[in-house]
Design a protein around this motif. Structure first.
Motif, PDB file in Angstrom:
ATOM      1  N   LYS A 126      12.590  -1.434  32.246  1.00  0.00           N
ATOM      2  CA  LYS A 126      12.556  -2.245  33.890  1.00  0.00           C
ATOM      3  C   LYS A 126      13.438  -3.297  34.095  1.00  0.00           C
ATOM      4  N   ILE A 127      12.812  -3.911  32.628  1.00  0.00           N
ATOM      5  CA  ILE A 127      13.471  -5.384  33.049  1.00  0.00           C
ATOM      6  C   ILE A 127      14.253  -5.498  32.105  1.00  0.00           C
ATOM      7  N   VAL A 128      15.672  -7.112  32.557  1.00  0.00           N
ATOM      8  CA  VAL A 128      16.565  -7.756  31.867  1.00  0.00           C
ATOM      9  C   VAL A 128      16.686  -8.802  31.918  1.00  0.00           C
ATOM     10  N   VAL A 129      16.512  -9.835  30.322  1.00  0.00           N
ATOM     11  CA  VAL A 129      16.972 -11.306  30.881  1.00  0.00           C
ATOM     12  C   VAL A 129      17.940 -11.779  29.726  1.00  0.00           C
ATOM     13  N   ILE A 130      19.099 -12.148  29.967  1.00  0.00           N
ATOM     14  CA  ILE A 130      19.812 -12.542  29.914  1.00  0.00           C
ATOM     15  C   ILE A 130      20.229 -14.076  29.813  1.00  0.00           C
ATOM     16  N   GLU A 131      20.906 -14.630  28.501  1.00  0.00           N
ATOM     17  CA  GLU A 131      21.486 -15.738  28.922  1.00  0.00           C
ATOM     18  C   GLU A 131      22.408 -15.744  28.720  1.00  0.00           C
ATOM     19  N   PHE A 132      23.653 -15.851  29.657  1.00  0.00           N
ATOM     20  CA  PHE A 132      24.621 -15.645  29.826  1.00  0.00           C
ATOM     21  C   PHE A 132      25.560 -17.342  29.595  1.00  0.00           C
ATOM     22  N   HIS A 133      26.911 -16.770  29.123  1.00  0.00           N
ATOM     23  CA  HIS A 133      27.288 -18.124  28.435  1.00  0.00           C
ATOM     24  C   HIS A 133      29.204 -18.286  29.031  1.00  0.00           C
TER      25      HIS A 133
END
Length: 266
Positions: A167-174
């Motif tokens: 439902k929710i996606v949290v990603i740190e993109f580099h």
């Protein structure tokens, strides 16, 4: 001598084929991709889960019925996971570089593995990790992923069906400034395209660990935290967003940076 010449020839052929496969992105390609990632107002309030600095993230306030949080690359900071646990979620953590950060708590499930594009040695795929958890396949999940640049290949190797479970996606993109690199652009665009099929970006926070880099007239946060919401949860769509958000906090003691306007202003 012949072996050396054959080796040089094979290398040149490989480089030639790679150039054919990966087209050089132009400025319009970059801007078009950025425009699709601009956060949108979904009519749902954002709340902060976790620390006031690194380890805290902004997410849409639709957490009530989420069964479990999957957190690859957990490290030794578990404030986000703790906040999810307090809401009743089961917590699944994976990181081969640390020992269990929350031992002895049955609500937390930890595996000493990295999440990767294939399962071998110290790696397991996101798909198999979720299957091994044995969670109801109809249950909603939350993904919080910080795996130091491997996020693109993990997204590219994960099925749409599995990604839609979140439902929710949290990603740190580099290394976002590397989008000008043909090979990097290809894998990043493929990953973002896949994610955006069923999700919409609702927030971007630039990590002040690594600053802003300008490449060919476009400013990039080198590292940034993106929050996404599954499209079927959206109440409405609007363009008025709060950047920076009042709940945003610096990740480090370094100088505060602002998200460049191209990333949120159309």
């Amino acid at each position: 001598m012949k072996k050396l010449l054959h080796k040089i020839l094979r290398k040149k052929i490989k480089l030639f084929l790679e150039k054919l496969r990966y087209r050089n992105p132009n400025k319009n390609d970059i801007i078009k991709l950025i425009s699709r990632l601009r956060p949108e107002n979904t009519g749902i309030e954002l709340i902060r889960l976790g620390n006031e600095n690194d380890g805290g993230y902004l997410v849409p306030d639709v957490l009530k019925d989420i069964e479990a949080c999957f957190s690859p690359g957990v490290g030794n900071v578990t404030s986000f996971e703790s906040a999810c646990a307090k809401m009743g979620m089961k917590i699944y953590m994976a990181d081969a570089s640390v020992v269990n950060p929350v031992p002895g708590n049955p609500q937390y499930n930890f595996i000493k593995k990295f999440i990767g594009k294939e399962g071998k040695d110290d790696f397991i795929t996101l798909e198999n990790w979720i299957l091994d958890a044995g969670i109801d396949p109809k249950a909603d999940l939350l993904l919080q992923m910080d795996i130091e640049g491997y996020e693109y290949e993990v997204l590219n190797s994960t099925s749409l069906r599995t990604l839609k479970r979140f439902k929710i996606v949290v990603i740190e993109f580099h290394e976002l400034h590397m989008l000008w690199n043909p090979k990097y652009f290809s894998k990043a665009k493929k990953a973002f395209d896949k994610l955006l099929k069923n999700h919409v970006c609702v927030h971007i926070h630039p990590n002040n660990c690594c600053g802003i880099k300008e490449v060919n007239g476009i400013e990039f946060p080198v590292v940034a935290e993106f929050s996404f919401l599954r499209k079927n949860e959206i109440i409405e769509l609007g363009n008025e967003i709060e950047i920076p958000h009042r709940l945003d906090r610096n990740n480090t003691n370094k100088k505060t940076i602002k998200l460049p306007e191209i990333w949120y202003v159309g």
